[in-house]
Design a protein around this motif. Structure first.
Motif, PDB file in Angstrom:
ATOM      1  N   GLY A 264       0.829  -1.201   0.000  1.00  0.00           N
ATOM      2  CA  GLY A 264       0.000   0.000   0.000  1.00  0.00           C
ATOM      3  C   GLY A 264       0.860   1.247   0.000  1.00  0.00           C
ATOM      4  O   GLY A 264       1.868   1.332   0.704  1.00  0.00           O
ATOM      5  N   ALA A 265       0.495   2.221  -0.799  1.00  0.00           N
ATOM      6  CA  ALA A 265       1.274   3.454  -0.909  1.00  0.00           C
ATOM      7  C   ALA A 265       1.362   4.149   0.440  1.00  0.00           C
ATOM      8  O   ALA A 265       0.400   4.191   1.203  1.00  0.00           O
ATOM      9  CB  ALA A 265       0.625   4.383  -1.936  1.00  0.00           C
ATOM     10  N   GLY A 266       2.547   4.687   0.738  1.00  0.00           N
ATOM     11  CA  GLY A 266       2.731   5.456   1.959  1.00  0.00           C
ATOM     12  C   GLY A 266       2.892   4.636   3.215  1.00  0.00           C
ATOM     13  O   GLY A 266       2.913   5.174   4.309  1.00  0.00           O
ATOM     14  N   LYS A 267       3.024   3.309   3.084  1.00  0.00           N
ATOM     15  CA  LYS A 267       3.124   2.477   4.282  1.00  0.00           C
ATOM     16  C   LYS A 267       4.513   2.501   4.892  1.00  0.00           C
ATOM     17  O   LYS A 267       4.693   2.110   6.037  1.00  0.00           O
ATOM     18  CB  LYS A 267       2.734   1.028   3.953  1.00  0.00           C
ATOM     19  CG  LYS A 267       1.230   0.810   3.803  1.00  0.00           C
ATOM     20  CD  LYS A 267       0.904  -0.666   3.760  1.00  0.00           C
ATOM     21  CE  LYS A 267      -0.598  -0.903   3.762  1.00  0.00           C
ATOM     22  NZ  LYS A 267      -0.931  -2.341   3.791  1.00  0.00           N
ATOM     23  N   PHE A 268       5.506   2.920   4.114  1.00  0.00           N
ATOM     24  CA  PHE A 268       6.876   2.866   4.605  1.00  0.00           C
ATOM     25  C   PHE A 268       7.651   3.994   3.947  1.00  0.00           C
ATOM     26  O   PHE A 268       7.530   4.225   2.740  1.00  0.00           O
ATOM     27  CB  PHE A 268       7.493   1.510   4.271  1.00  0.00           C
ATOM     28  CG  PHE A 268       8.681   1.141   5.120  1.00  0.00           C
ATOM     29  CD1 PHE A 268       8.527   0.870   6.464  1.00  0.00           C
ATOM     30  CD2 PHE A 268       9.942   1.070   4.566  1.00  0.00           C
ATOM     31  CE1 PHE A 268       9.619   0.519   7.252  1.00  0.00           C
ATOM     32  CE2 PHE A 268      11.034   0.718   5.348  1.00  0.00           C
ATOM     33  CZ  PHE A 268      10.862   0.443   6.688  1.00  0.00           C
ATOM     34  N   SER A 269       8.441   4.713   4.715  1.00  0.00           N
ATOM     35  CA  SER A 269       9.039   5.942   4.203  1.00  0.00           C
ATOM     36  C   SER A 269      10.513   5.828   3.834  1.00  0.00           C
ATOM     37  O   SER A 269      11.058   6.737   3.231  1.00  0.00           O
ATOM     38  CB  SER A 269       8.867   7.067   5.247  1.00  0.00           C
ATOM     39  OG  SER A 269       9.501   6.710   6.462  1.00  0.00           O
ATOM     40  N   ARG A 270      11.160   4.732   4.213  1.00  0.00           N
ATOM     41  CA  ARG A 270      12.594   4.656   3.960  1.00  0.00           C
ATOM     42  C   ARG A 270      12.914   3.511   3.004  1.00  0.00           C
ATOM     43  O   ARG A 270      12.211   2.520   2.946  1.00  0.00           O
ATOM     44  CB  ARG A 270      13.348   4.481   5.274  1.00  0.00           C
ATOM     45  CG  ARG A 270      13.126   3.137   5.945  1.00  0.00           C
ATOM     46  CD  ARG A 270      13.763   3.067   7.316  1.00  0.00           C
ATOM     47  NE  ARG A 270      13.014   3.842   8.299  1.00  0.00           N
ATOM     48  CZ  ARG A 270      13.291   3.841   9.596  1.00  0.00           C
ATOM     49  NH1 ARG A 270      14.327   3.151  10.042  1.00  0.00           N
ATOM     50  NH2 ARG A 270      12.568   4.533  10.434  1.00  0.00           N
ATOM     51  N   PRO A 355      10.874  -1.385   9.962  1.00  0.00           N
ATOM     52  CA  PRO A 355      12.340  -1.385   9.841  1.00  0.00           C
ATOM     53  C   PRO A 355      12.894  -2.782  10.066  1.00  0.00           C
ATOM     54  O   PRO A 355      12.307  -3.590  10.795  1.00  0.00           O
ATOM     55  CB  PRO A 355      12.779  -0.414  10.942  1.00  0.00           C
ATOM     56  CG  PRO A 355      11.607   0.489  11.141  1.00  0.00           C
ATOM     57  CD  PRO A 355      10.396  -0.363  10.916  1.00  0.00           C
ATOM     58  N   ALA A 356      14.021  -3.067   9.432  1.00  0.00           N
ATOM     59  CA  ALA A 356      14.626  -4.395   9.519  1.00  0.00           C
ATOM     60  C   ALA A 356      14.831  -4.804  10.970  1.00  0.00           C
ATOM     61  O   ALA A 356      15.306  -4.012  11.787  1.00  0.00           O
ATOM     62  CB  ALA A 356      15.953  -4.416   8.766  1.00  0.00           C
ATOM     63  N   GLN A 357      14.450  -6.051  11.293  1.00  0.00           N
ATOM     64  CA  GLN A 357      14.554  -6.574  12.644  1.00  0.00           C
ATOM     65  C   GLN A 357      15.496  -7.773  12.677  1.00  0.00           C
ATOM     66  O   GLN A 357      15.560  -8.548  11.723  1.00  0.00           O
ATOM     67  CB  GLN A 357      13.186  -7.032  13.160  1.00  0.00           C
ATOM     68  CG  GLN A 357      12.143  -5.930  13.226  1.00  0.00           C
ATOM     69  CD  GLN A 357      12.434  -4.971  14.356  1.00  0.00           C
ATOM     70  OE1 GLN A 357      12.670  -5.371  15.476  1.00  0.00           O
ATOM     71  NE2 GLN A 357      12.401  -3.667  14.048  1.00  0.00           N
ATOM     72  N   THR A 358      16.215  -7.907  13.781  1.00  0.00           N
ATOM     73  CA  THR A 358      17.093  -9.072  13.943  1.00  0.00           C
ATOM     74  C   THR A 358      16.706  -9.908  15.147  1.00  0.00           C
ATOM     75  O   THR A 358      17.254 -10.964  15.374  1.00  0.00           O
ATOM     76  CB  THR A 358      18.560  -8.631  14.093  1.00  0.00           C
ATOM     77  OG1 THR A 358      18.666  -7.764  15.232  1.00  0.00           O
ATOM     78  CG2 THR A 358      19.034  -7.915  12.852  1.00  0.00           C
ATOM     79  N   ASN A 359      15.727  -9.403  15.936  1.00  0.00           N
ATOM     80  CA  ASN A 359      15.405 -10.081  17.193  1.00  0.00           C
ATOM     81  C   ASN A 359      13.947 -10.496  17.295  1.00  0.00           C
ATOM     82  O   ASN A 359      13.425 -10.664  18.377  1.00  0.00           O
ATOM     83  CB  ASN A 359      15.743  -9.173  18.388  1.00  0.00           C
ATOM     84  CG  ASN A 359      15.000  -7.849  18.323  1.00  0.00           C
ATOM     85  OD1 ASN A 359      14.419  -7.511  17.297  1.00  0.00           O
ATOM     86  ND2 ASN A 359      15.023  -7.119  19.433  1.00  0.00           N
ATOM     87  N   VAL A 360      13.287 -10.615  16.161  1.00  0.00           N
ATOM     88  CA  VAL A 360      11.895 -11.050  16.187  1.00  0.00           C
ATOM     89  C   VAL A 360      11.849 -12.531  16.553  1.00  0.00           C
ATOM     90  O   VAL A 360      12.550 -13.357  15.976  1.00  0.00           O
ATOM     91  CB  VAL A 360      11.215 -10.808  14.819  1.00  0.00           C
ATOM     92  CG1 VAL A 360       9.832 -11.403  14.802  1.00  0.00           C
ATOM     93  CG2 VAL A 360      11.160  -9.325  14.532  1.00  0.00           C
ATOM     94  N   ALA A 361      10.992 -12.855  17.508  1.00  0.00           N
ATOM     95  CA  ALA A 361      11.031 -14.194  18.112  1.00  0.00           C
ATOM     96  C   ALA A 361      10.219 -15.217  17.331  1.00  0.00           C
ATOM     97  O   ALA A 361      10.462 -16.399  17.442  1.00  0.00           O
ATOM     98  CB  ALA A 361      10.511 -14.128  19.547  1.00  0.00           C
ATOM     99  N   ARG A 362       9.266 -14.780  16.516  1.00  0.00           N
ATOM    100  CA  ARG A 362       8.375 -15.751  15.901  1.00  0.00           C
ATOM    101  C   ARG A 362       8.852 -16.153  14.522  1.00  0.00           C
ATOM    102  O   ARG A 362       9.973 -15.909  14.132  1.00  0.00           O
ATOM    103  CB  ARG A 362       6.969 -15.164  15.870  1.00  0.00           C
ATOM    104  CG  ARG A 362       6.407 -15.002  17.278  1.00  0.00           C
ATOM    105  CD  ARG A 362       4.931 -15.116  17.257  1.00  0.00           C
ATOM    106  NE  ARG A 362       4.418 -14.923  18.603  1.00  0.00           N
ATOM    107  CZ  ARG A 362       3.142 -14.894  18.892  1.00  0.00           C
ATOM    108  NH1 ARG A 362       2.252 -15.070  17.954  1.00  0.00           N
ATOM    109  NH2 ARG A 362       2.739 -14.729  20.139  1.00  0.00           N
TER     110      ARG A 362
END
Length: 365
Positions: A264-270, A355-362
């Motif tokens: 969807g447009a505008g969902k993420f800015s970077r 944003p990129a995650q490295t500690n997501v548990a699932r």
């Protein structure tokens, strides 16, 4: 809620125990008649916040206003609330009737009026005829009802529930949460319940306050919390979620391996590395053809039968893995089985990007 005056206003509340800060600048408004759940993992601060509202653990900083009155420094006895603890905290040497009527003794009501009030409360919670029994003679569910009736005896403006169903088995807990919600609606008493059970919060609350490490991560209706998580922690903690590492290329385009997906447009800015989130039930398989927008080839590796649906472990051509929930009808109609190749779709309106995650548990691909 715009335009309404909050019944309970919590402003910049913090709480420290020595060097440990349990609550960090909490601000929250709760409206009359609402059922609000504080949801989060153990140690997130939800019970500390409840106890601050009750005056059982005075906050280190901040203000709490109830029904227009600043109660920030008042002792519990001068605050207008009833409370049910996880342990129920019933008096073992008192009968059911005496437990319920304990707070009424010595007040303005006569003995006959107390007897009538206790009878009405026990009828309300489905315990008529149990007046002379003692807590040890009751089941866990019945003890919970007695504790609830006692909390309501003084007709409090605010009902506080500290994980009141967690000690019960799953079937009783599910039944009693429905009863609790119906009772709360009937009485229209403003209610706050602490729970770590996401299913319980989703089923019972008007709004959910998701907490983590002493802070509020998100406030919203159950549907908002589930469908539109505002942080990766909320997406991870509430419900099942897939997490996939992707590259965000433009306003509404991401790359997953060699596949180009729209969002969807505008969902993420970077631009750059990001984490795609999508729930297993949002992955589509019916009517999906190779080459259509947001389609990805996949192979079914494992399938787990869960009654009304099957949860499948899928391997994408890029090597990433994700879970998908398939209905029993889809299983039958498409003859789905491990080892089968198929084309799936990741609908643009169901994708959340963080944003990129490295500690997501699932489940993370």
């Amino acid at each position: 809620m715009t335009g309404r005056t909050p019944y309970l206003r919590i402003e910049h509340v913090s709480k420290s125990f020595g060097d440990f800060q349990a609550l960090k600048d909490i601000s929250l408004e709760i409206y009359a008649g609402e059922f609000v759940c504080f949801l989060g993992p153990s140690g997130c601060g939800k019970t500390t916040l409840l106890r601050a509202i009750a005056g059982l653990d005075i906050q280190s900083a901040g203000t709490i206003i109830q029904n227009g009155v600043d109660i920030s420094a008042l002792p519990p006895s001068q605050r207008d609330f009833g409370i049910v603890f996880q342990s129920y905290a019933l008096f073992p040497n008192l009968s059911v009737a005496d437990n319920v009527g304990y707070g009424l003794v010595g007040g303005k009501l006569s003995g006959a009026e107390i007897h009538q009030r206790v009878g009405d409360l026990l009828a309300m919670v489905g315990l008529t005829g149990q007046e002379r029994k003692y807590p040890s003679q009751l089941s866990g569910g019945q003890q919970q009802r007695v504790a609830l009736a006692r909390a309501l005896a003084m007709s409090p403006g605010l009902l506080l529930l500290d994980e009141p169903l967690s000690a019960l088995d799953a079937r009783v807990r599910q039944h009693l949460r429905a009863e609790l919600r119906q009772l709360q609606r009937r009485l229209e008493v403003t209610t706050i319940m602490v729970t770590h059970d996401q299913e319980e919060a989703l089923a019972i609350a008007d709004r959910i306050v998701v907490m983590n490490e002493g802070r509020i991560e998100q406030i919203g209706t159950p549907i908002d919390i589930y469908r539109q998580p505002e942080a990766s922690f909320v997406a991870d903690f509430v419900g099942q979620m897939n997490f996939l590492d992707v590259e965000h290329q433009s306003d509404n385009v991401i790359r997953l391996g060699d596949a180009i997906l729209e969002i969807g447009a505008g969902k993420f800015s970077r631009s750059g590395s990001a984490t795609l989130c999508i729930r297993p039930e949002d992955i589509q398989i019916r009517g999906v053809v190779p080459g259509q927008a947001n389609s990805v080839p996949a192979t079914i590796e494992l399938m787990e039968f869960l009654g009304s649906f099957c949860r499948a472990e899928l391997r994408l051509v890029c090597g990433r893995r994700l879970q998908a929930d398939f209905s029993i009808n889809a299983m039958r109609d498409l003859s789905l089985a491990p080892g089968q190749e198929l084309t799936i779709s990741l609908p643009a309106d169901r994708i959340r990007l963080f944003p990129a995650q490295t500690n997501v548990a699932r489940h993370h691909g």
